[in-house]
Design an enzyme around this catalytic site. Structure first.
Site, PDB file in Angstrom:
ATOM      1  N   SER A  83       1.367  -1.911   0.119  1.00 29.01           N
ATOM      2  CA  SER A  83      -0.380   0.118  -0.113  1.00 29.01           C
ATOM      3  C   SER A  83       0.731   1.217   0.345  1.00 29.01           C
ATOM      4  O   SER A  83       1.295   1.661   1.141  1.00 29.01           O
ATOM      5  CB  SER A  83      -0.643   0.068   0.962  1.00 29.01           C
ATOM      6  OG  SER A  83      -1.600   1.180   1.499  1.00 29.01           O
ATOM      7  N   ILE A 115      -0.229   3.153   3.128  1.00 28.11           N
ATOM      8  CA  ILE A 115       0.879   3.239   4.665  1.00 28.11           C
ATOM      9  C   ILE A 115       2.400   3.185   4.178  1.00 28.11           C
ATOM     10  O   ILE A 115       2.977   3.780   5.157  1.00 28.11           O
ATOM     11  CB  ILE A 115       0.625   1.873   4.656  1.00 28.11           C
ATOM     12  CG1 ILE A 115      -0.935   1.537   4.571  1.00 28.11           C
ATOM     13  CG2 ILE A 115       1.205   1.121   6.025  1.00 28.11           C
ATOM     14  CD1 ILE A 115      -0.903   0.403   5.230  1.00 28.11           C
ATOM     15  N   LYS A 169      30.907  -0.536   2.540  1.00 30.66           N
ATOM     16  CA  LYS A 169      31.105  -0.315   4.151  1.00 30.66           C
ATOM     17  C   LYS A 169      32.075  -1.201   4.262  1.00 30.66           C
ATOM     18  O   LYS A 169      31.447  -2.784   4.672  1.00 30.66           O
ATOM     19  CB  LYS A 169      29.475  -0.804   5.002  1.00 30.66           C
ATOM     20  CG  LYS A 169      29.799  -0.422   6.261  1.00 30.66           C
ATOM     21  CD  LYS A 169      28.043  -1.492   6.513  1.00 30.66           C
ATOM     22  CE  LYS A 169      28.047  -1.555   8.417  1.00 30.66           C
ATOM     23  NZ  LYS A 169      27.099  -1.994   9.087  1.00 30.66           N
ATOM     24  N   LEU A 219      10.351  -6.189   9.702  1.00 24.61           N
ATOM     25  CA  LEU A 219      10.322  -6.344  11.379  1.00 24.61           C
ATOM     26  C   LEU A 219       8.632  -6.578  11.950  1.00 24.61           C
ATOM     27  O   LEU A 219       8.836  -6.344  12.581  1.00 24.61           O
ATOM     28  CB  LEU A 219       9.369  -4.219  10.873  1.00 24.61           C
ATOM     29  CG  LEU A 219      10.984  -3.682  10.431  1.00 24.61           C
ATOM     30  CD1 LEU A 219      10.429  -2.143  10.377  1.00 24.61           C
ATOM     31  CD2 LEU A 219      12.052  -3.663  11.049  1.00 24.61           C
ATOM     32  N   THR A 277      20.997  -5.111  11.557  1.00 33.71           N
ATOM     33  CA  THR A 277      21.252  -6.111  11.750  1.00 33.71           C
ATOM     34  C   THR A 277      19.703  -6.987  11.153  1.00 33.71           C
ATOM     35  O   THR A 277      19.449  -7.696  10.886  1.00 33.71           O
ATOM     36  CB  THR A 277      21.603  -6.692  13.283  1.00 33.71           C
ATOM     37  OG1 THR A 277      20.524  -6.147  13.769  1.00 33.71           O
ATOM     38  CG2 THR A 277      22.540  -6.813  13.397  1.00 33.71           C
ATOM     39  N   ILE A 295      18.351  -6.216   8.264  1.00 32.00           N
ATOM     40  CA  ILE A 295      18.058  -6.926   6.603  1.00 32.00           C
ATOM     41  C   ILE A 295      18.441  -7.904   6.775  1.00 32.00           C
ATOM     42  O   ILE A 295      18.172  -9.081   6.423  1.00 32.00           O
ATOM     43  CB  ILE A 295      18.377  -5.751   5.716  1.00 32.00           C
ATOM     44  CG1 ILE A 295      17.754  -4.410   5.825  1.00 32.00           C
ATOM     45  CG2 ILE A 295      18.912  -6.434   4.142  1.00 32.00           C
ATOM     46  CD1 ILE A 295      18.160  -3.237   4.677  1.00 32.00           C
ATOM     47  N   TYR A 322      30.740 -20.080  17.886  1.00 26.28           N
ATOM     48  CA  TYR A 322      29.155 -20.800  17.780  1.00 26.28           C
ATOM     49  C   TYR A 322      29.406 -20.447  16.453  1.00 26.28           C
ATOM     50  O   TYR A 322      29.998 -19.998  15.699  1.00 26.28           O
ATOM     51  CB  TYR A 322      27.880 -20.204  18.645  1.00 26.28           C
ATOM     52  CG  TYR A 322      28.110 -18.640  18.737  1.00 26.28           C
ATOM     53  CD1 TYR A 322      27.782 -18.356  19.567  1.00 26.28           C
ATOM     54  CD2 TYR A 322      27.465 -18.013  17.102  1.00 26.28           C
ATOM     55  CE1 TYR A 322      27.916 -16.945  20.196  1.00 26.28           C
ATOM     56  CE2 TYR A 322      27.773 -16.480  17.448  1.00 26.28           C
ATOM     57  CZ  TYR A 322      28.015 -16.023  18.597  1.00 26.28           C
ATOM     58  OH  TYR A 322      27.648 -14.969  18.915  1.00 26.28           O
TER      59      TYR A 322
HETATM   60  C1  LIG Z   1      15.069   3.449  13.127  1.00 31.55           C
HETATM   61  C2  LIG Z   1      15.576   2.886  12.515  1.00 31.55           C
HETATM   62  C3  LIG Z   1      17.125   2.373  11.380  1.00 31.55           C
HETATM   63  C4  LIG Z   1      17.887   1.594  10.779  1.00 31.55           C
HETATM   64  N1  LIG Z   1      18.567   1.086   9.914  1.00 31.55           N
HETATM   65  C5  LIG Z   1      18.898   0.012   9.260  1.00 31.55           C
HETATM   66  C6  LIG Z   1      20.177  -0.407   9.135  1.00 31.55           C
HETATM   67  O1  LIG Z   1      20.927   0.946   8.967  1.00 31.55           O
HETATM   68  N2  LIG Z   1      20.668  -1.679   9.025  1.00 31.55           N
HETATM   69  C7  LIG Z   1      19.271  -2.056   8.366  1.00 31.55           C
HETATM   70  O2  LIG Z   1      19.556  -3.618   8.690  1.00 31.55           O
HETATM   71  N3  LIG Z   1      18.129  -2.365   8.893  1.00 31.55           N
HETATM   72  C8  LIG Z   1      18.078  -0.762   9.217  1.00 31.55           C
HETATM   73  N4  LIG Z   1      16.800  -0.388  10.048  1.00 31.55           N
HETATM   74  C9  LIG Z   1      15.202  -1.839   9.619  1.00 31.55           C
HETATM   75  C10 LIG Z   1      14.621  -1.924   8.373  1.00 31.55           C
HETATM   76  O3  LIG Z   1      14.377  -0.879   8.443  1.00 31.55           O
HETATM   77  C11 LIG Z   1      14.146  -2.683   8.372  1.00 31.55           C
HETATM   78  O4  LIG Z   1      13.611  -4.352   8.624  1.00 31.55           O
HETATM   79  C12 LIG Z   1      13.824  -2.498   6.829  1.00 31.55           C
HETATM   80  O5  LIG Z   1      13.340  -1.825   6.312  1.00 31.55           O
HETATM   81  C13 LIG Z   1      12.342  -4.079   6.586  1.00 31.55           C
HETATM   82  O6  LIG Z   1      11.251  -3.118   6.479  1.00 31.55           O
HETATM   83  P1  LIG Z   1       9.791  -4.200   6.224  1.00 31.55           P
HETATM   84  O7  LIG Z   1       9.520  -4.940   4.949  1.00 31.55           O
HETATM   85  O8  LIG Z   1       9.823  -4.775   7.400  1.00 31.55           O
HETATM   86  O9  LIG Z   1       8.352  -3.064   6.778  1.00 31.55           O
HETATM   87  P2  LIG Z   1       8.370  -2.065   6.063  1.00 31.55           P
HETATM   88  O10 LIG Z   1       9.894  -1.469   5.442  1.00 31.55           O
HETATM   89  O11 LIG Z   1       7.099  -0.615   6.793  1.00 31.55           O
HETATM   90  O12 LIG Z   1       7.089  -2.068   5.193  1.00 31.55           O
HETATM   91  C14 LIG Z   1       5.687  -2.548   5.611  1.00 31.55           C
HETATM   92  C15 LIG Z   1       5.085  -2.921   3.705  1.00 31.55           C
HETATM   93  O13 LIG Z   1       4.077  -3.418   4.542  1.00 31.55           O
HETATM   94  C16 LIG Z   1       2.809  -2.519   4.091  1.00 31.55           C
HETATM   95  N5  LIG Z   1       1.538  -3.034   4.572  1.00 31.55           N
HETATM   96  C17 LIG Z   1       1.866  -2.641   5.736  1.00 31.55           C
HETATM   97  N6  LIG Z   1      -0.061  -2.294   6.317  1.00 31.55           N
HETATM   98  C18 LIG Z   1      -0.465  -2.796   5.715  1.00 31.55           C
HETATM   99  C19 LIG Z   1      -1.766  -3.060   4.835  1.00 31.55           C
HETATM  100  N7  LIG Z   1      -2.827  -3.001   5.813  1.00 31.55           N
HETATM  101  N8  LIG Z   1      -2.375  -3.066   3.229  1.00 31.55           N
HETATM  102  C20 LIG Z   1      -1.428  -3.679   2.598  1.00 31.55           C
HETATM  103  N9  LIG Z   1      -0.053  -3.700   2.826  1.00 31.55           N
HETATM  104  C21 LIG Z   1       0.065  -2.808   4.188  1.00 31.55           C
HETATM  105  C22 LIG Z   1       3.237  -1.300   3.693  1.00 31.55           C
HETATM  106  O14 LIG Z   1       2.412  -0.427   2.804  1.00 31.55           O
HETATM  107  C23 LIG Z   1       5.006  -1.705   3.549  1.00 31.55           C
HETATM  108  O15 LIG Z   1       5.512  -2.305   1.878  1.00 31.55           O
HETATM  109  C24 LIG Z   1      15.875   0.023  10.648  1.00 31.55           C
HETATM  110  C25 LIG Z   1      14.670   0.909  11.232  1.00 31.55           C
HETATM  111  C26 LIG Z   1      14.440   1.499  12.236  1.00 31.55           C
HETATM  112  C27 LIG Z   1      13.224   2.324  12.996  1.00 31.55           C
END
Ligand SMILES: Cc1cc2nc3c(=O)[nH]c(=O)nc-3n(C[C@H](O)[C@H](O)[C@H](O)COP(=O)(O)OP(=O)(O)OC[C@H]3O[C@@H](n4cnc5c(N)ncnc54)[C@H](O)[C@@H]3O)c2cc1C
Length: 514
Positions: free
Chosen positions: A48, A51, A87, A343, A354, A356, A442
């Site tokens: 979406s 979102i 990196k 997440l 960590t 990703i 480990y």
């Molecule tokens: C402050 C911060 C710093 C970070 N820095 C790092 C870093 O340096 N290195 C690293 O490895 N990771 C980092 N991360 C973590 C990294 O950002 C996430 O692991 C990565 O972006 C994966 O996110 P995701 O895809 O799980 O979730 P999101 O990016 O939140 O994606 C969620 C998806 O679900 C969809 N969605 C949600 N609800 C609905 C719905 N109802 N209907 C349809 N679609 C929906 C959204 O549209 C979106 O496409 C960081 C995170 C934070 C918070």
């Protein structure tokens, strides 16, 4: 699980995999599934735009290279498209003590001698005031300090094979890049917002998701990549989070990109300790990513944003953006026919980049345990959950070490983390190291011996002894061997190209060939 209807392979119906979420985790999942299991499943991803995605995960670990390679992506092209830099590790500033600085490098320190890890020889020499700085035995560290980059050698006998590298990329470009790749290989993308989840009354399995435009999407296996919301996994009983905020109290971040300052593009991420947490600095080709990760119990949001703005070097390119989270993981990441990845499965703050990596590990496990013929075996689910838990638990301890191994007493936050009790598993590791420099080993999961060594020594934990086998070498011979080794490391790095020049040359080659 019901049988899918799309395509037939070797007499078995393809499983219909529905991925919910198009962030980094979602598109990594979809891209890997169409790459590795095109004969076994169809992939449909729902996302979406309304979102959006978190989009601040910009620093990675070396494991991501295997992921990129297995997808058949061209590294130079991928890096150019995501404005990525190399990196070589993370530089920690002001963690053990204000004024301290060390790099947690991707690579080893020195070379093992007579089956004894190098640092035991170094500890012995250190006691005599010889041996120099441990970090001068790390090629990655010296490269980072000199802003140099060259790919490691594939010859395992070469000293140039003792380091590794990862990428720093624009997180808002990475997911779309993978999306194009996955869609070109058969993944179906659907734009829409999920407003309802239909469960099987008996098994509790997800039968379908319903979108805001009324469409009903059925599937056999659902991968929940919906981010912190955990829309699907959250429906299952017994999946609530395991909360680790008592050890990892940072629960918010403000993020803000800045214009690249003049000067070299550093091949490393920087983490600088702040009064109530720490600040990241991630140099990309076209800008710098910055953020202040903090504990809301120790600083207000406005004050954190002000502190970030005051600390960054370049011109801000956007207003500070607030993100909230909590340290922990799901009790179970795979329940019934829902696998949570990214997440949705848990979060450990980005101090060691960590997240990703955890998503990648979960994808690899899910693919290895992919249900044959549609039947999900309990043992496979349990194995997946065991592996995911193991990864999270180990990373948790490593992160806590960065906070706890400090002498800082200049703020309520640092006083809290310095004096808090830590998990027994970490306490035991620290005691083992303090006694005689031993590091528990480990074979699976993060982090390995050199990583623990870097943080222990970098943050001032110096063992009282060393492995007795290190005493077998004649001290004068050992001292000159160490001097020679340091000299070889320095000479090898001096021959390497400048990091930025290396990237620009590759970009020019891509342009010339397109
Ligand atoms: C402050 C911060 C710093 C970070 N820095 C790092 C870093 O340096 N290195 C690293 O490895 N990771 C980092 N991360 C973590 C990294 O950002 C996430 O692991 C990565 O972006 C994966 O996110 P995701 O895809 O799980 O979730 P999101 O990016 O939140 O994606 C969620 C998806 O679900 C969809 N969605 C949600 N609800 C609905 C719905 N109802 N209907 C349809 N679609 C929906 C959204 O549209 C979106 O496409 C960081 C995170 C934070 C918070």
């Amino acid at each position: 699980m019901s049988k899918g209807t799309e395509g037939e392979a070797a007499g078995t119906a393809k499983q219909r995999v529905v991925v919910l979420g198009g962030g980094t985790a979602g598109w990594m999942t979809a891209a890997a599934l169409v790459q590795h299991l095109p004969h076994a499943c169809s992939v449909r991803l729902v996302e979406s735009a309304e979102i959006g995605i978190v989009g601040v995960g910009e620093a990675t670990l070396p494991h991501i290279r295997a992921f990129v390679e297995e997808l058949g992506l061209d590294e130079a092209e991928f890096m150019s498209a995501t404005h990525a830099t190399f990196k070589l590790g993370i530089e920690f500033r002001d963690f053990g003590r204000i004024g301290d600085r060390y790099l947690h490098p991707f690579g080893s320190f020195g070379t093992e001698m007579n089956g004894v890890p190098f640092h035991h020889y170094w500890l012995r020499m250190r006691e005599q005031g010889r041996g120099g700085d441990l970090f001068d035995y790390s090629i990655a560290n010296r490269m980072a300090a000199a802003n140099r980059f060259a790919p490691p050698s594939t010859d395992t006998n070469s000293m140039l094979s003792t380091y590794s590298y990862a990428y720093q990329f624009d997180a808002t470009l990475f997911a779309p890049y993978l999306r194009d790749h996955a869609v070109a290989r058969g993944a179906i993308r659907t734009e829409g917002k999920v407003i309802d989840v239909e469960l099987d009354a008996e098994s509790g399995d997800v039968v379908a998701i319903r979108l805001d435009d009324g469409e009903r999407i059925t599937g056999d296996l659902f991968v929940d990549c919906s981010g912190f919301r955990g829309l699907l996994i959250g429906q299952a009983p017994g999946t609530a989070g395991v909360d680790w905020s008592r050890w990892l109290p940072c629960d918010r971040a403000v993020a803000m990109p800045t214009v690249s300052p003049p000067g070299p593009i550093e091949p490393y991420t920087r983490a600088t300790a702040m009064a109530a947490g720490w600040r990241w600095r991630i140099p990309l080709q076209h800008r710098v990513g910055n953020g202040y990760v903090y504990s809301s119990a120790h600083i207000a949001d406005d004050a954190a944003a002000d502190a970030l703005v005051a600390a960054v070097e370049g011109e801000p390119m956007a207003e500070p953006r607030l993100l909230r989270f909590r340290a922990g993981r799901r009790k179970r990441s795979w329940v019934g026919n829902v696998v949570s990845i990214g997440l949705a499965s848990g979060f450990l703050e980005p101090l060691e980049s960590t997240s990703i990596y955890l998503a990648q590990g979960a994808i690899t496990q899910m693919i290895a345990l992919f249900p044959a013929g549609g039947r999900i075996a309990d043992e496979d689910r349990d194995e997946f959950n065991r592996m995911v838990d193991l990864e999270y638990d180990r990373i948790r301890d490593f992160l806590i070490l960065h906070y706890h191994a400090t002498t800082r007493d200049d703020s309520s936050f640092w006083n809290h983390v310095r004096t808090m009790s830590v998990p027994d598993s970490l306490q035991e590791k620290m005691e083992l190291f303090r006694a005689a420099g031993r590091i528990s080993k480990y074979t699976q999961g993060l982090f390995l011996e050199p990583s623990w060594l870097a943080v222990y020594i970098g943050q001032g934990i110096v063992p009282g002894g060393w492995d007795q086998r290190a005493d077998a070498m004649d001290p004068a011979g050992l001292a000159s061997a160490l001097d020679r080794l340091r000299g070889k490391v320095a000479a090898a790095v001096a021959d390497m190209p400048d990091h930025e020049a290396f990237i620009l040359r590759r970009n020019a080659a891509i342009e010339a060939s397109s």
